[in-house]
Design a protein around this motif. Structure first.
Motif, PDB file in Angstrom:
ATOM      1  N   HIS A 163      84.363  81.582  47.775  1.00 43.46           N
ATOM      2  CA  HIS A 163      83.108  81.109  48.352  1.00 43.46           C
ATOM      3  C   HIS A 163      83.373  80.285  49.609  1.00 43.46           C
ATOM      4  O   HIS A 163      84.438  79.673  49.746  1.00 43.46           O
ATOM      5  CB  HIS A 163      82.346  80.252  47.338  1.00 43.46           C
ATOM      6  N   ASN A 164      82.376  80.295  50.491  1.00 44.96           N
ATOM      7  CA  ASN A 164      82.427  79.489  51.722  1.00 44.96           C
ATOM      8  C   ASN A 164      83.624  79.848  52.594  1.00 44.96           C
ATOM      9  O   ASN A 164      84.195  78.992  53.262  1.00 44.96           O
ATOM     10  CB  ASN A 164      82.453  77.990  51.381  1.00 44.96           C
ATOM     11  N   MET A 165      83.993  81.120  52.580  1.00 48.66           N
ATOM     12  CA  MET A 165      85.118  81.599  53.381  1.00 48.66           C
ATOM     13  C   MET A 165      84.631  82.730  54.277  1.00 48.66           C
ATOM     14  O   MET A 165      84.225  83.791  53.779  1.00 48.66           O
ATOM     15  CB  MET A 165      86.256  82.078  52.485  1.00 48.66           C
ATOM     16  N   ALA A 166      84.692  82.501  55.580  1.00 49.48           N
ATOM     17  CA  ALA A 166      84.176  83.480  56.536  1.00 49.48           C
ATOM     18  C   ALA A 166      84.976  84.770  56.534  1.00 49.48           C
ATOM     19  O   ALA A 166      84.498  85.797  57.022  1.00 49.48           O
ATOM     20  CB  ALA A 166      84.178  82.878  57.940  1.00 49.48           C
ATOM     21  N   GLY A 167      86.172  84.742  55.962  1.00 56.24           N
ATOM     22  CA  GLY A 167      87.021  85.928  55.977  1.00 56.24           C
ATOM     23  C   GLY A 167      87.015  86.720  54.692  1.00 56.24           C
ATOM     24  O   GLY A 167      87.808  87.661  54.543  1.00 56.24           O
ATOM     25  N   VAL A 168      86.134  86.378  53.736  1.00 55.39           N
ATOM     26  CA  VAL A 168      86.119  87.062  52.438  1.00 55.39           C
ATOM     27  C   VAL A 168      84.693  87.490  52.114  1.00 55.39           C
ATOM     28  O   VAL A 168      83.765  86.676  52.153  1.00 55.39           O
ATOM     29  CB  VAL A 168      86.663  86.148  51.320  1.00 55.39           C
ATOM     30  N   ALA A 169      84.519  88.773  51.724  1.00 57.37           N
ATOM     31  CA  ALA A 169      83.169  89.318  51.515  1.00 57.37           C
ATOM     32  C   ALA A 169      82.811  89.517  50.046  1.00 57.37           C
ATOM     33  O   ALA A 169      81.766  90.086  49.749  1.00 57.37           O
ATOM     34  CB  ALA A 169      83.049  90.660  52.242  1.00 57.37           C
ATOM     35  N   ALA A 212      88.879  91.770  50.050  1.00 55.49           N
ATOM     36  CA  ALA A 212      87.678  92.071  50.854  1.00 55.49           C
ATOM     37  C   ALA A 212      87.688  91.335  52.180  1.00 55.49           C
ATOM     38  O   ALA A 212      86.771  90.549  52.476  1.00 55.49           O
ATOM     39  CB  ALA A 212      86.415  91.747  50.046  1.00 55.49           C
ATOM     40  N   PRO A 213      88.703  91.577  53.020  1.00 54.53           N
ATOM     41  CA  PRO A 213      88.808  90.809  54.264  1.00 54.53           C
ATOM     42  C   PRO A 213      87.756  91.195  55.297  1.00 54.53           C
ATOM     43  O   PRO A 213      87.569  92.367  55.619  1.00 54.53           O
ATOM     44  CB  PRO A 213      90.214  91.174  54.768  1.00 54.53           C
ATOM     45  N   VAL A 214      87.048  90.193  55.784  1.00 50.76           N
ATOM     46  CA  VAL A 214      86.143  90.385  56.919  1.00 50.76           C
ATOM     47  C   VAL A 214      86.992  90.307  58.181  1.00 50.76           C
ATOM     48  O   VAL A 214      87.727  89.337  58.392  1.00 50.76           O
ATOM     49  CB  VAL A 214      85.038  89.323  56.935  1.00 50.76           C
ATOM     50  N   LEU A 215      86.900  91.316  59.028  1.00 50.40           N
ATOM     51  CA  LEU A 215      87.758  91.406  60.200  1.00 50.40           C
ATOM     52  C   LEU A 215      87.171  90.655  61.386  1.00 50.40           C
ATOM     53  O   LEU A 215      85.941  90.572  61.538  1.00 50.40           O
ATOM     54  CB  LEU A 215      87.958  92.874  60.591  1.00 50.40           C
ATOM     55  N   LYS A 216      88.026  90.134  62.226  1.00 56.66           N
ATOM     56  CA  LYS A 216      87.561  89.546  63.478  1.00 56.66           C
ATOM     57  C   LYS A 216      86.856  90.636  64.286  1.00 56.66           C
ATOM     58  O   LYS A 216      87.414  91.705  64.548  1.00 56.66           O
ATOM     59  CB  LYS A 216      88.730  88.977  64.270  1.00 56.66           C
ATOM     60  N   GLY A 217      85.606  90.378  64.654  1.00 56.02           N
ATOM     61  CA  GLY A 217      84.820  91.371  65.367  1.00 56.02           C
ATOM     62  C   GLY A 217      84.116  92.357  64.452  1.00 56.02           C
ATOM     63  O   GLY A 217      83.397  93.241  64.922  1.00 56.02           O
ATOM     64  N   GLY A 218      84.311  92.219  63.132  1.00 55.67           N
ATOM     65  CA  GLY A 218      83.691  93.114  62.172  1.00 55.67           C
ATOM     66  C   GLY A 218      82.550  92.446  61.436  1.00 55.67           C
ATOM     67  O   GLY A 218      82.094  91.357  61.798  1.00 55.67           O
ATOM     68  N   SER A 219      82.100  93.089  60.359  1.00 51.47           N
ATOM     69  CA  SER A 219      80.958  92.579  59.593  1.00 51.47           C
ATOM     70  C   SER A 219      81.237  92.693  58.104  1.00 51.47           C
ATOM     71  O   SER A 219      82.144  93.423  57.679  1.00 51.47           O
ATOM     72  CB  SER A 219      79.699  93.376  59.926  1.00 51.47           C
ATOM     73  N   VAL A 220      80.432  91.991  57.307  1.00 49.49           N
ATOM     74  CA  VAL A 220      80.546  92.093  55.858  1.00 49.49           C
ATOM     75  C   VAL A 220      80.247  93.520  55.402  1.00 49.49           C
ATOM     76  O   VAL A 220      80.932  94.060  54.529  1.00 49.49           O
ATOM     77  CB  VAL A 220      79.601  91.088  55.171  1.00 49.49           C
ATOM     78  N   ALA A 221      79.240  94.139  56.000  1.00 52.71           N
ATOM     79  CA  ALA A 221      78.901  95.514  55.623  1.00 52.71           C
ATOM     80  C   ALA A 221      80.081  96.448  55.850  1.00 52.71           C
ATOM     81  O   ALA A 221      80.401  97.303  54.997  1.00 52.71           O
ATOM     82  CB  ALA A 221      77.684  95.990  56.416  1.00 52.71           C
ATOM     83  N   GLU A 222      80.753  96.291  56.979  1.00 55.33           N
ATOM     84  CA  GLU A 222      81.933  97.119  57.267  1.00 55.33           C
ATOM     85  C   GLU A 222      83.027  96.879  56.237  1.00 55.33           C
ATOM     86  O   GLU A 222      83.661  97.824  55.748  1.00 55.33           O
ATOM     87  CB  GLU A 222      82.447  96.799  58.673  1.00 55.33           C
ATOM     88  N   THR A 223      83.237  95.618  55.888  1.00 55.10           N
ATOM     89  CA  THR A 223      84.246  95.281  54.885  1.00 55.10           C
ATOM     90  C   THR A 223      83.961  95.975  53.560  1.00 55.10           C
ATOM     91  O   THR A 223      84.856  96.566  52.953  1.00 55.10           O
ATOM     92  CB  THR A 223      84.297  93.757  54.665  1.00 55.10           C
ATOM     93  N   LEU A 224      82.730  95.910  53.102  1.00 56.34           N
ATOM     94  CA  LEU A 224      82.391  96.495  51.809  1.00 56.34           C
ATOM     95  C   LEU A 224      82.487  98.014  51.837  1.00 56.34           C
ATOM     96  O   LEU A 224      82.932  98.636  50.861  1.00 56.34           O
ATOM     97  CB  LEU A 224      81.006  96.028  51.378  1.00 56.34           C
ATOM     98  N   HIS A 225      82.102  98.629  52.937  1.00 59.47           N
ATOM     99  CA  HIS A 225      82.266 100.083  53.064  1.00 59.47           C
ATOM    100  C   HIS A 225      83.759 100.454  53.057  1.00 59.47           C
ATOM    101  O   HIS A 225      84.154 101.450  52.437  1.00 59.47           O
ATOM    102  CB  HIS A 225      81.603 100.581  54.346  1.00 59.47           C
TER     103      HIS A 225
END
Length: 339
Positions: free
Chosen positions: A56-62, A20-33
């Motif tokens: 947990h506590n990782m900005a790059g994981v959703a 579930a990588p959160v992308l640079k410039g992206g969002s958690v919602a985008e990751t989950l979709h």
């Protein structure tokens, strides 16, 4: 690839490990979709399982609320098995995990897997915040596992998991060392090894699992899943470029940092000033599968013959969603055609 008596093609089942990588410039919602979109494609391409991991506590994981994301993916698909790769059991009261996965199994019968790990899945400050009042360090993992299984089996005394009791949710033990390998073997449970980030112990852990295996009601013989990183593209050059996003991620971890998944770069030369960091990152990737279809085919066969894996589970930290889909599509073609 033609099959012959001397060179029969492998068709080992393959699954998806979505970090579930959160992308640079992206969002958690985008990751989950994007995760749901990938799961739907994976289902159509014949993948066996779709697993998500607790961090947990990782900005790059959703996927920190792992059970919730599993429910989201299961609700949006129809047949692929969905589960955890894994739930970090010492972070939780076993009763709550039994209830959560009992609920998932009740909603999506025959489709839920419960993969369990004993690490915190985070750093020390977050681990203390999560485990407040649990007094668990991970060393009591066997006792927690026994308690969890008692809720599903209906043998717990005084407390019942509702839902959960009597439901046959498959339990897998996950590991990056020998501890869970030996425990999975003794208990006759399936075992998954995290060689996508801990390649050093892959072969020793598989040997330990198989040597310690005792047949059980769950399994008559060992069943080992191997997690690998896969970056497939139409050319070797493009696959190499896609893999640099993960190399940047590994490099940050070495330096004690983290953050969202970065776009790929054409060359890593300017990002690591010396050979030491490069050697560490490349060592982390030594069981990775990177290339076009034929390169992936040759590489998979090599690792198959090295490990004797009963299943693969592929992670692909690829920045561009369409490129990520293409990578998993090519991998599915290789597995179906044989390698």
């Amino acid at each position: 690839m033609a099959e012959t008596a001397e060179h029969a093609a492998y068709h080992t089942p393959v699954s998806v490990l979505d970090l579930a990588p959160v992308l640079k410039g992206g969002s958690v919602a985008e990751t989950l979709h994007n995760s749901l979109d990938l799961a739907r494609h994976a289902e159509s391409w014949g993948y066996k399982r779709y697993w998500l991991a607790e961090h947990h506590n990782m900005a790059g994981v959703a996927s920190s609320a792992t059970s919730l994301v599993i429910g989201y993916i299961a609700a949006g698909t129809t047949s692929i098995r969905v589960g955890s790769g894994g739930i970090m059991l010492p972070n939780h009261a076993p009763l709550l995990i039994a209830e959560q996965f009992g609920t998932l199994e009740s909603l999506y019968p025959g489709r839920i897997d419960l993969g369990l790990g004993r690490a915190p899945g985070t750093d020390q400050p977050a681990s203390r915040a999560i485990r407040r009042g649990l007094a668990s360090s991970g060393q009591d993992f066997p006792a927690l596992l026994e308690e969890l299984r008692s809720y599903f089996e209906g043998t717990s005394v005084g407390v019942q998991a509702v839902p959960g009791k009597g439901l046959r949710v498959p339990i897998w033990l996950l590991g990056s060392s020998g501890f869970s390998a030996e425990l999975a073997g003794r208990l006759g449970l399936p075992f998954a090894f995290a060689s996508h980030f801990a390649p050093d112990y892959l072969l020793p852990a598989l040997d330990l699992y198989r040597l310690s295996f005792t047949p059980s009601e769950v399994l008559e013989k060992p069943h080992a899943m191997v997690a690998i990183n896969v970056f497939a593209a139409d050319t070797d050059e493009e696959a190499d470029r896609l893999s640099t996003s993960q190399q940047i991620q590994f490099l940050r971890l070495i330096r004690g940092g983290g953050g969202p998944l970065e776009p790929p770069v054409n060359s890593m030369d300017e990002l690591w000033p010396g050979e030491r960091e490069r050697a560490v990152v490349e060592s982390q990737q030594r069981y990775s599968v990177i290339g076009n279809k034929e390169t992936v085919r040759r590489r998979l066969r090599y690792i198959q013959e090295l490990t004797g894996a009963d299943e693969w589970i592929a992670s692909g930290q690829i920045y561009d969603h369409q490129a990520r889909l293409r990578s998993y599509e090519l991998l599915s073609q290789v597995v179906q055609e044989g390698y």
